[in-house]
Design a protein around this motif. Structure first.
Motif, PDB file in Angstrom:
ATOM      1  N   VAL A 143       1.054  -1.102  -0.147  1.00 19.27           N
ATOM      2  CA  VAL A 143      -0.076   0.152  -0.218  1.00 19.27           C
ATOM      3  C   VAL A 143       1.191   1.204   0.233  1.00 19.27           C
ATOM      4  CG1 VAL A 143      -1.516   1.432   1.280  1.00 19.27           C
ATOM      5  CG2 VAL A 143      -1.503  -0.637   1.021  1.00 19.27           C
ATOM      6  N   PRO A 144       0.560   2.245  -1.321  1.00 16.38           N
ATOM      7  CA  PRO A 144       0.990   3.682  -0.815  1.00 16.38           C
ATOM      8  C   PRO A 144       1.146   4.346   0.785  1.00 16.38           C
ATOM      9  CG  PRO A 144      -0.255   4.166  -2.375  1.00 16.38           C
ATOM     10  CD  PRO A 144      -0.536   2.472  -1.899  1.00 16.38           C
ATOM     11  N   PRO A 145       1.860   5.553   0.756  1.00 12.73           N
ATOM     12  CA  PRO A 145       1.610   6.133   2.005  1.00 12.73           C
ATOM     13  C   PRO A 145       0.369   7.210   1.222  1.00 12.73           C
ATOM     14  CG  PRO A 145       3.370   7.661  -0.224  1.00 12.73           C
ATOM     15  CD  PRO A 145       3.084   6.100  -0.361  1.00 12.73           C
ATOM     16  N   ILE A 146      -1.086   6.580   0.870  1.00 10.77           N
ATOM     17  CA  ILE A 146      -2.584   6.926   1.359  1.00 10.77           C
ATOM     18  C   ILE A 146      -2.875   8.045   1.937  1.00 10.77           C
ATOM     19  CG2 ILE A 146      -3.041   4.660   0.540  1.00 10.77           C
ATOM     20  CD1 ILE A 146      -4.891   4.133   3.480  1.00 10.77           C
ATOM     21  N   GLY A 147      -1.829   8.716   3.315  1.00  5.07           N
ATOM     22  CA  GLY A 147      -2.385  10.124   4.005  1.00  5.07           C
ATOM     23  C   GLY A 147      -1.568  10.831   2.459  1.00  5.07           C
ATOM     24  N   CYS A 148      -0.846  10.573   1.509  1.00 12.36           N
ATOM     25  CA  CYS A 148      -0.547  11.904   1.076  1.00 12.36           C
ATOM     26  C   CYS A 148      -1.573  11.812   0.036  1.00 12.36           C
ATOM     27  CB  CYS A 148       0.322  11.445   0.579  1.00 12.36           C
ATOM     28  SG  CYS A 148       1.694  11.858   1.988  1.00 12.36           S
ATOM     29  N   CYS A 149      -2.520  11.373  -0.346  1.00 17.62           N
ATOM     30  CA  CYS A 149      -3.001  11.471  -1.612  1.00 17.62           C
ATOM     31  C   CYS A 149      -3.653  12.738  -1.676  1.00 17.62           C
ATOM     32  CB  CYS A 149      -4.554  10.231  -1.687  1.00 17.62           C
ATOM     33  SG  CYS A 149      -3.609   8.718  -2.264  1.00 17.62           S
ATOM     34  N   PRO A 150      -4.166  13.032  -2.623  1.00 14.04           N
ATOM     35  CA  PRO A 150      -4.956  14.590  -2.100  1.00 14.04           C
ATOM     36  C   PRO A 150      -6.266  14.917  -1.462  1.00 14.04           C
ATOM     37  CG  PRO A 150      -4.036  14.532  -4.792  1.00 14.04           C
ATOM     38  CD  PRO A 150      -4.608  12.690  -4.554  1.00 14.04           C
ATOM     39  N   TYR A 151      -7.080  13.300  -1.653  1.00 17.16           N
ATOM     40  CA  TYR A 151      -7.919  13.372  -0.575  1.00 17.16           C
ATOM     41  C   TYR A 151      -8.462  13.470   0.814  1.00 17.16           C
ATOM     42  CZ  TYR A 151     -12.049  11.988   2.036  1.00 17.16           C
ATOM     43  OH  TYR A 151     -13.363  12.201   3.067  1.00 17.16           O
ATOM     44  N   PRO A 152      -7.241  13.059   0.889  1.00 17.96           N
ATOM     45  CA  PRO A 152      -6.488  12.862   2.683  1.00 17.96           C
ATOM     46  C   PRO A 152      -5.844  14.263   3.167  1.00 17.96           C
ATOM     47  CG  PRO A 152      -6.035  11.127   2.329  1.00 17.96           C
ATOM     48  CD  PRO A 152      -6.058  12.008   0.794  1.00 17.96           C
ATOM     49  N   ARG A 153      -5.249  15.481   1.868  1.00 19.39           N
ATOM     50  CA  ARG A 153      -4.458  16.315   2.302  1.00 19.39           C
ATOM     51  C   ARG A 153      -5.567  17.488   2.884  1.00 19.39           C
ATOM     52  NH1 ARG A 153       0.754  17.543   0.922  1.00 19.39           N
ATOM     53  NH2 ARG A 153       2.352  15.433   0.172  1.00 19.39           N
TER      54      ARG A 153
END
Length: 287
Positions: A143-153
């Motif tokens: 799993v990639p660093p999903i916390g850095c996707c535009p939606y979480p940002r």
């Protein structure tokens, strides 16, 4: 990235949906020259992840049906030989982590560990089930660093990555590596590679221009903050240079990013795929 991975293996495109081969004679499938796609968008390891989708457990069940179809048309030995040489490509877990975070955006360390441990255990059970059905080569993408996707940002007051999501991803990835290592040592003939989309995305974010990217925070297509508040709809804002973006929409990478990731995982160093890269796993003839 699945499409790019298939092309790295020499296919013109991804294998067809399993229903295209499940109930009809297809000599290419039976001879091991063509695969089948069991994936379902939005699915996960947990049966409760997503809506109106096919979770991993049902995808394994669908493969079992195709396996029976192959065995009914060729000898058991020939079917086993085809399956043992085949590459089983698995990429899942991110949607489960997002769903957990949506229910509890500030989980305790204990809650997060329990959830991740259960997720990895279920994943491991699905791999075991595929092994029993004849699978021997597993190419697994973390799993990639999903916390850095535009939606979480877009949810963060300062527009930063969401640490809680990234911690979940790191915990899952470590558990996945440990689980596959254990399976590799316990099950005769099982070979595997864990491809790290996490490492690839981190590399792109750290050195974007080296890899041809200019924007690693905003989505190419979307709306609102970071173009991460909604999906790529007909009324969305669309960039004019999508190949320079890491993210296509609020959660997904661009084709350019997927191409870079697939190449790194297929041909790259141990930093991007271990204990061997995908090419070495494909070319391994000892299964």
């Amino acid at each position: 990235m699945m499409d790019c991975s298939a092309m790295n293996m020499g296919f013109k495109r991804s294998p067809p949906p399993f229903l295209a081969v499940a109930n009809r004679t297809n000599n290419q499938v039976f001879r091991g020259l063509l695969g089948a796609n069991f994936a379902s968008a939005g699915s996960g390891i947990l049966d409760t992840t997503g809506s109106s989708i096919i979770p991993l457990s049902q995808q394994v069940a669908q493969f079992a049906a195709v396996q029976r179809n192959i065995s009914a048309r060729v000898s058991q030995g020939a079917a086993g030989a085809v399956l043992s040489r085949s590459l089983f490509l698995l990429s899942t877990g991110g949607n489960d982590l997002f769903a957990f975070f949506a229910r509890n955006s500030t989980p305790s360390d204990a809650d997060a560990r329990r959830f991740v441990a259960n997720l990895v255990s279920l994943y491991q059970n699905h791999v075991k089930a595929l092994y029993v059905l004849g699978a021997r080569k597993f190419a697994v993408i973390d799993v990639p660093p999903i916390g850095c996707c535009p939606y979480p940002r877009s949810l963060h007051p300062l527009g930063a990555c969401i640490d809680a999501l990234n911690e979940l991803a790191r915990g899952f990835n470590k558990g996945l590596r440990d689980a596959m290592r254990g399976l590799g040592s316990s099950f005769q003939g099982l070979k595997y590679s864990v491809g790290s989309s996490h490492a690839v995305v981190q590399s792109i974010m750290k050195h974007p221009q080296r890899l041809g990217f200019k924007d690693t925070t905003n989505a190419c297509c979307g709306s609102g903050r970071f173009n991460g508040k909604s999906g790529c709809t007909p009324n969305a804002t669309l960039c004019g240079n999508r190949h320079e973006y890491l993210f296509w929409d609020l959660l997904h990478p661009t084709h350019a990013a997927s191409k870079v990731a697939a190449a790194a995982i297929y041909n790259g160093s141990l930093h991007f795929a271990a204990p061997v890269n995908f090419r070495q796993l494909v070319e391994d003839q000892q299964c």
